[in-house]
Design a protein around this motif. Structure first.
Motif, PDB file in Angstrom:
ATOM      1  N   LEU A  17       0.831  -1.203   0.000  1.00  0.00           N
ATOM      2  CA  LEU A  17       0.000   0.000   0.000  1.00  0.00           C
ATOM      3  C   LEU A  17       0.869   1.258   0.000  1.00  0.00           C
ATOM      4  N   ILE A  18       1.885   1.281   0.834  1.00  0.00           N
ATOM      5  CA  ILE A  18       2.787   2.437   0.871  1.00  0.00           C
ATOM      6  C   ILE A  18       3.477   2.614  -0.480  1.00  0.00           C
ATOM      7  N   GLN A  19       3.913   1.519  -1.069  1.00  0.00           N
ATOM      8  CA  GLN A  19       4.541   1.573  -2.392  1.00  0.00           C
ATOM      9  C   GLN A  19       3.569   2.111  -3.437  1.00  0.00           C
ATOM     10  N   LEU A  20       2.329   1.652  -3.386  1.00  0.00           N
ATOM     11  CA  LEU A  20       1.304   2.106  -4.331  1.00  0.00           C
ATOM     12  C   LEU A  20       1.069   3.608  -4.201  1.00  0.00           C
ATOM     13  N   LEU A  21       0.914   4.088  -2.984  1.00  0.00           N
ATOM     14  CA  LEU A  21       0.642   5.509  -2.776  1.00  0.00           C
ATOM     15  C   LEU A  21       1.829   6.373  -3.199  1.00  0.00           C
ATOM     16  N   GLN A  22       3.031   5.842  -3.068  1.00  0.00           N
ATOM     17  CA  GLN A  22       4.216   6.558  -3.560  1.00  0.00           C
ATOM     18  C   GLN A  22       4.187   6.642  -5.082  1.00  0.00           C
ATOM     19  N   ARG A  23       3.754   5.588  -5.727  1.00  0.00           N
ATOM     20  CA  ARG A  23       3.691   5.580  -7.190  1.00  0.00           C
ATOM     21  C   ARG A  23       2.583   6.511  -7.697  1.00  0.00           C
ATOM     22  N   ILE A  24       1.516   6.606  -6.956  1.00  0.00           N
ATOM     23  CA  ILE A  24       0.456   7.558  -7.306  1.00  0.00           C
ATOM     24  C   ILE A  24       0.935   8.981  -7.086  1.00  0.00           C
ATOM     25  N   ASP A  25       1.846   9.139  -6.128  1.00  0.00           N
ATOM     26  CA  ASP A  25       2.334  10.465  -5.722  1.00  0.00           C
ATOM     27  C   ASP A  25       1.161  11.308  -5.225  1.00  0.00           C
TER      28      ASP A  25
END
Length: 242
Positions: A17-25
């Protein structure tokens, strides 16, 4: 730019989830609509809830209730062990809460209690964990829990005659109620897909995070899609719900 982003099933995969939100920025201007199942699967179930509580202090977040969230909340309240729940990821949540204080658990219970069974936005888009059966909409369901358990909306879509258009008398009446519908609950990996799947006006955003898939997100207007790595690769020493 103000974005509205629907995020699929997480199942305790906080690292993903943290990785996903970083990719969404993500920015504070983004509205995040989570489609449920935050727990039961990977070891970070309780930590995922803690993270979401903090995230909601920075972003506008809507948390849809999933069936696994409902089961975990019931256990936290009563201590009752549902055998079916234990066989489908519940033990991971029990283990995850083992070292949580009573104060932390109370904070989580407050989070669970504030989840909504579905959300309809100002543009008449529906966000719901599983679906609904009543032709008049989810608010008319005889059993409120249907919206986070029942799979028939998705099953109906898979069998829908692609030649039918919205004006046809046989077109499913449920689909005419909303502009777009965003769901989770049934992994699209079961039909061999890795990204969110669109059928008619419905988007299924569950890409199998509890098993061998990823956590996915979709911007509801542009349909831009983001994904984490396969969650199991971020938890190499665990089995998830496999």
């Amino acid at each position: 730019m103000n974005r509205t982003i629907a995020i699929g099933d997480i199942h305790g995969g906080l690292k993903a989830l943290i990785q996903l939100l970083q990719r969404i920025d993500i920015s504070p201007n983004d509205k995040l609509i989570f489609l449920g199942d935050y727990v039961d699967g990977w070891s970070d179930s309780a930590n995922t809830v803690t993270y979401l509580i903090e995230l909601a202090k920075q972003n506008t977040c809507i948390f849809i209730r999933g069936n696994h969230d409902d089961l975990t909340e019931d256990w936290l309240k009563t201590g009752d062990l549902n055998e079916q729940w234990l066989q489908h990821g519940g033990q991971s949540s029990i283990d995850a809460y083992r070292n949580f204080s009573s104060e932390e658990i109370d904070e989580h219970l407050n989070f669970y209690s504030q989840m909504v069974n579905y959300y309809i936005d100002p543009d008449n888009n529906l966000f719901v964990h599983a679906g609904f059966t009543d032709i008049h909409g989810p608010e008319k369901e005889y059993h409120p829990k249907t919206v986070f358990w029942d799979r028939t909306l998705w099953e109906m879509l898979l069998s829908l005659d692609k030649k039918l258009d919205r004006s046809n008398d046989y077109y499913p009446k449920r689909l005419l109620l909303f502009e777009k519908i965003f769901i989770g609950h049934t992994p699209v990996t079961r039909i061999g897909k890795e990204k969110p799947v669109n059928i008619a006006n419905v988007w299924n955003v569950d890409t199998g995070a509890a098993f061998k898939g990823k956590i996915s997100a979709i911007e509801i207007t542009t349909k831009e899609i983001w994904q984490s790595d396969p969650v199991y690769k971020l938890y190499p020493d665990e089995n998830g719900r496999n």
